[in-house]
Every structure is written in C-alpha cells, then in structure tokens.
Design an enzyme around this catalytic site. Sequence first.
Site, PDB file in Angstrom:
ATOM      1  N   ASP A 172       9.602 -58.816 -22.621  1.00  0.00           N
ATOM      2  CA  ASP A 172       8.951 -58.197 -21.302  1.00  0.00           C
ATOM      3  C   ASP A 172       9.896 -57.498 -20.818  1.00  0.00           C
ATOM      4  O   ASP A 172      10.327 -57.342 -19.392  1.00  0.00           O
ATOM      5  CB  ASP A 172       9.487 -59.372 -20.426  1.00  0.00           C
ATOM      6  N   CYS A 222      12.384 -65.889 -21.877  1.00  0.00           N
ATOM      7  CA  CYS A 222      11.890 -64.827 -22.728  1.00  0.00           C
ATOM      8  C   CYS A 222      12.118 -65.237 -23.802  1.00  0.00           C
ATOM      9  O   CYS A 222      12.026 -65.035 -25.329  1.00  0.00           O
ATOM     10  CB  CYS A 222      10.652 -64.119 -22.259  1.00  0.00           C
ATOM     11  N   LYS A 267       0.933 -62.118 -23.359  1.00  0.00           N
ATOM     12  CA  LYS A 267       1.352 -63.653 -23.260  1.00  0.00           C
ATOM     13  C   LYS A 267       1.064 -63.856 -21.415  1.00  0.00           C
ATOM     14  O   LYS A 267       1.350 -62.996 -20.799  1.00  0.00           O
ATOM     15  CB  LYS A 267       2.327 -63.547 -24.075  1.00  0.00           C
TER      16      LYS A 267
END
Length: 208
Positions: free
Chosen positions: A15, A158, A113
């Site tokens: 990310d 994450c 995602k």
Amino acid sequence: MPIQPGDDDLLLVIDVQSDFCAGGALAVADGDAIMPVINRLAGRFSHVALTQDWHPAGHSSFASSHPGSAPFGTIEMPYGQQTLWPDHCIQGRSGSAFHPELETHRAELVVRKGFRPAIDSYSAFYEYDRRTPTGLAGYLGERGLKRIFIAGLATDFCVYYSAVDARQLGFDTVLIEPACRAIDLAGSLDAAWTGMAAASVQRVSDLA
Ligand code: VGL
Ligand code: ZN
C-alpha cells in the site's frame, strides 16, 4: 541479523499509495521516507509484488458512509469490529495511485484489495472478514516462492495483518523495519509488534 534474499524470496510492498503519504487523505507520519529505502531494496530481489488498497466510493470502512460517525472511531460489522477511516484510496482517483517516487517497474504482480463494498481489507492475503482470499497465497504457491520480505504502509495495519497471515499460511516472513511506517492509533503499533513477535515474524533493519 541481516538476511540475504535468494531466488525463492519475494519482496511484498504494501500500500505505498499517495493517500498514505504526505498530503494524502490518510497520511502516515513520515511515510514518504520509505520510498528510497524500498526502491533500493527492490533491486536486491528477483521477485517483487505490490498491494494496492482499492476501495469503491462509499466503502463501508469510510466514516462518511455511517452518518453520525467520525474517522478513527469504531463500529461493529458482521465480521467484527471495524475502525472507521477517512475516505481514502478510491478506485481510479489520484490518491489510490502508487506514490510517484515508488519505482514500480520491477513488480511482477499487483494485488488489489478492499474492493468489496461491505468488507474492509488490511492483509495482502485475506480481506478483513479473515476468510475471503485475495489469491496471493495461490500465486506464491504456484510460483514456488517460500519466503516473504515485507515493506510498506502501515506497520500496524496492512503490514501487520499481511505479516501474520503470511506466517499462518506457512511462509517464512521477514519485516524490514526501516521500509515501514505506522499510523499508531490507540496502541495499535505496540499490539502489532507483539502480534508479529508471537507469530515469529522476523524483524530486520537491513539486508545482508
Ligand atoms: C490501511 C487503513 C485503511 C493500510 C488501509 O494500508 O494500512 N490502513 N486502509
Ligand atoms: Zn483502506
């Protein structure tokens, strides 16, 4: 102890998107500092994969989708407790793009995602209901990749969930600490370090 990456190892970059960096909707403190670190690391790996948080507008993890709620509060979802976030990483908008200084050309795979409207997503392996797979474990298994080095944002969300799931799935897992930065919300960073240690995620400050 620094470790040397080999041909069965993958660098998993979590990310590293504009919304998690300076000026973004959910900026992680000092997040921009990891770009040169990750770019240098990527050159040491035969295999690199990236994840991208990728929410539809009006996603259920956004505080704005729950009237009367504020960002960083929590609500109960069918799959458990959910932290509410500012609107971030909306599909196709500039904030969801990889940070412009992240070199992405060596990536073999991009895993998106968080695109299901009713389920949030932290881990690179499972959505936040903890059972809907992203397909990454299948990819790694089919490619014969056995050890995962993790970098990216955010250490306590994450990155943390990805590392613990990787261990659960049987991968050796190494967190490269200077290549990560944290949100640190209500003790979340301490909890992440404790959870990763309990899952035997190795923590290193550099590669050999
Ligand atoms: C993340 C909060 C919401 C992360 C993603 O990448 O750590 N955190 N969505
Ligand atoms: Zn998100």
